[in-house]
Design a protein around this motif. Structure first.
Motif, short mmCIF file in Angstrom:
data_model
loop_
_atom_site.label_atom_id
_atom_site.label_comp_id
_atom_site.label_asym_id
_atom_site.label_seq_id
_atom_site.Cartn_x
_atom_site.Cartn_y
_atom_site.Cartn_z
N SER A 194 35.99 28.31 62.41
CA SER A 194 35.24 29.52 61.90
C SER A 194 34.72 29.24 60.30
CB SER A 194 35.93 30.67 62.05
OG SER A 194 37.22 30.54 61.30
N ALA A 195 35.34 28.39 59.69
CA ALA A 195 35.10 28.22 58.31
C ALA A 195 34.77 26.72 58.09
CB ALA A 195 36.39 28.72 57.44
N ASP A 196 33.82 26.76 57.24
CA ASP A 196 33.44 25.37 56.70
C ASP A 196 34.52 24.56 56.05
OD1 ASP A 196 31.92 23.29 55.64
OD2 ASP A 196 30.89 24.26 54.03
N LYS A 197 34.70 23.33 56.71
CA LYS A 197 35.52 22.46 56.36
C LYS A 197 35.54 22.08 54.71
CE LYS A 197 38.16 17.92 57.37
NZ LYS A 197 39.14 18.23 57.91
N ASN A 198 34.40 21.92 54.36
CA ASN A 198 34.49 21.55 52.92
C ASN A 198 34.83 22.71 52.03
OD1 ASN A 198 33.25 18.80 53.23
ND2 ASN A 198 31.21 19.54 53.54
N LEU A 199 34.38 23.80 52.25
CA LEU A 199 34.65 24.93 51.64
C LEU A 199 36.08 25.34 51.46
CD1 LEU A 199 33.30 27.19 49.91
CD2 LEU A 199 33.10 28.51 51.77
N SER A 200 36.93 25.01 52.73
CA SER A 200 38.36 25.37 53.05
C SER A 200 38.73 24.38 51.99
CB SER A 200 38.73 25.35 54.33
OG SER A 200 38.40 24.00 54.92
N ASN A 201 38.70 22.96 52.00
CA ASN A 201 39.47 22.27 50.99
C ASN A 201 39.29 22.54 49.83
OD1 ASN A 201 39.86 20.52 53.35
ND2 ASN A 201 37.98 19.01 52.89
N VAL A 202 38.11 23.15 49.16
CA VAL A 202 37.83 23.59 47.74
C VAL A 202 38.85 24.61 47.42
CG1 VAL A 202 36.32 24.63 46.03
CG2 VAL A 202 35.41 22.68 47.67
N VAL A 203 39.14 25.65 48.46
CA VAL A 203 39.84 26.79 48.32
C VAL A 203 41.14 26.41 48.30
CG1 VAL A 203 40.63 28.91 49.43
CG2 VAL A 203 38.36 28.18 49.38
N GLU A 204 41.60 25.38 49.07
CA GLU A 204 43.09 24.69 49.09
C GLU A 204 43.09 24.12 47.78
OE1 GLU A 204 43.42 22.35 52.34
OE2 GLU A 204 43.45 23.91 53.75
N ALA A 205 42.34 23.53 47.39
CA ALA A 205 42.30 22.48 45.98
C ALA A 205 42.59 23.67 44.83
CB ALA A 205 41.19 21.80 45.58
N LEU A 206 41.90 24.74 44.70
CA LEU A 206 41.93 26.01 43.81
C LEU A 206 43.14 26.61 43.86
CD1 LEU A 206 38.19 27.13 43.58
CD2 LEU A 206 39.31 25.57 42.02
N ASP A 207 44.01 26.61 44.93
CA ASP A 207 44.93 27.55 45.17
C ASP A 207 46.33 27.06 44.49
OD1 ASP A 207 46.00 29.90 46.07
OD2 ASP A 207 46.54 29.00 48.02
N VAL A 208 46.26 25.91 44.20
CA VAL A 208 47.48 25.07 43.64
C VAL A 208 47.80 25.66 42.29
CG1 VAL A 208 48.15 22.58 42.81
CG2 VAL A 208 46.71 23.04 44.82
N GLU A 209 48.91 25.94 41.91
CA GLU A 209 49.49 26.25 40.81
C GLU A 209 49.99 25.24 39.97
OE1 GLU A 209 49.89 29.46 39.61
OE2 GLU A 209 49.02 30.23 41.23
N PRO A 210 49.52 25.04 38.67
CA PRO A 210 49.86 23.87 37.93
C PRO A 210 51.28 24.13 37.42
CG PRO A 210 48.53 25.68 36.66
CD PRO A 210 48.62 25.86 37.94
N VAL A 211 52.08 22.93 37.28
CA VAL A 211 53.43 22.79 36.95
C VAL A 211 53.65 22.66 35.66
CG1 VAL A 211 54.29 22.11 39.34
CG2 VAL A 211 53.48 20.34 37.68
N ASN A 212 52.63 21.99 34.81
CA ASN A 212 52.72 21.91 33.26
C ASN A 212 51.44 21.84 32.76
OD1 ASN A 212 52.11 19.48 33.69
ND2 ASN A 212 53.95 18.47 33.78
N SER A 213 51.41 21.57 31.47
CA SER A 213 50.18 21.79 30.75
C SER A 213 49.26 20.56 31.33
CB SER A 213 50.19 21.54 29.30
OG SER A 213 50.73 20.81 28.79
N HIS A 214 49.73 19.48 31.36
CA HIS A 214 49.03 18.35 31.80
C HIS A 214 48.27 18.61 33.48
CE1 HIS A 214 48.20 14.07 33.44
NE2 HIS A 214 47.80 13.98 32.26
N HIS A 215 49.16 19.00 34.06
CA HIS A 215 48.64 19.29 35.37
C HIS A 215 47.80 20.26 35.50
CE1 HIS A 215 49.40 20.49 39.86
NE2 HIS A 215 48.62 19.54 39.88
N ALA A 216 47.91 21.31 34.61
CA ALA A 216 46.77 22.39 34.50
C ALA A 216 45.47 21.89 33.86
CB ALA A 216 47.14 23.40 33.65
#
Length: 58
Positions: free
Chosen positions: A7-29
């Motif tokens: 039902s969803a575009d695979k490329n768009l769902s991959n971007v959403v998953e990537a943006l949903d990650v919480e950074p663990v420290n300033s370098h990761h952010a």
């Protein structure tokens, strides 16, 4: 054209998953922000300007 299986575009769902990650420290952010900027830059390069459409290449 073929229909998408899901039902969803695979490329768009991959971007959403990537943006949903919480950074663990300033370098990761910083790395996550750079990934976001890279995607935005790549998208702007792929954007067709109206002036580009007037003189099409053959």
């Amino acid at each position: 054209m073929t229909k998408a299986k899901g039902s969803a575009d695979k490329n768009l769902s991959n971007v959403v998953e990537a943006l949903d990650v919480e950074p663990v420290n300033s370098h990761h952010a910083q790395q996550l922000q750079q990934d976001k900027n890279d995607r935005r830059h790549k998208d702007s390069l792929n954007f067709d300007q109206p002036s580009d459409l007037e003189h099409q290449r053959s």
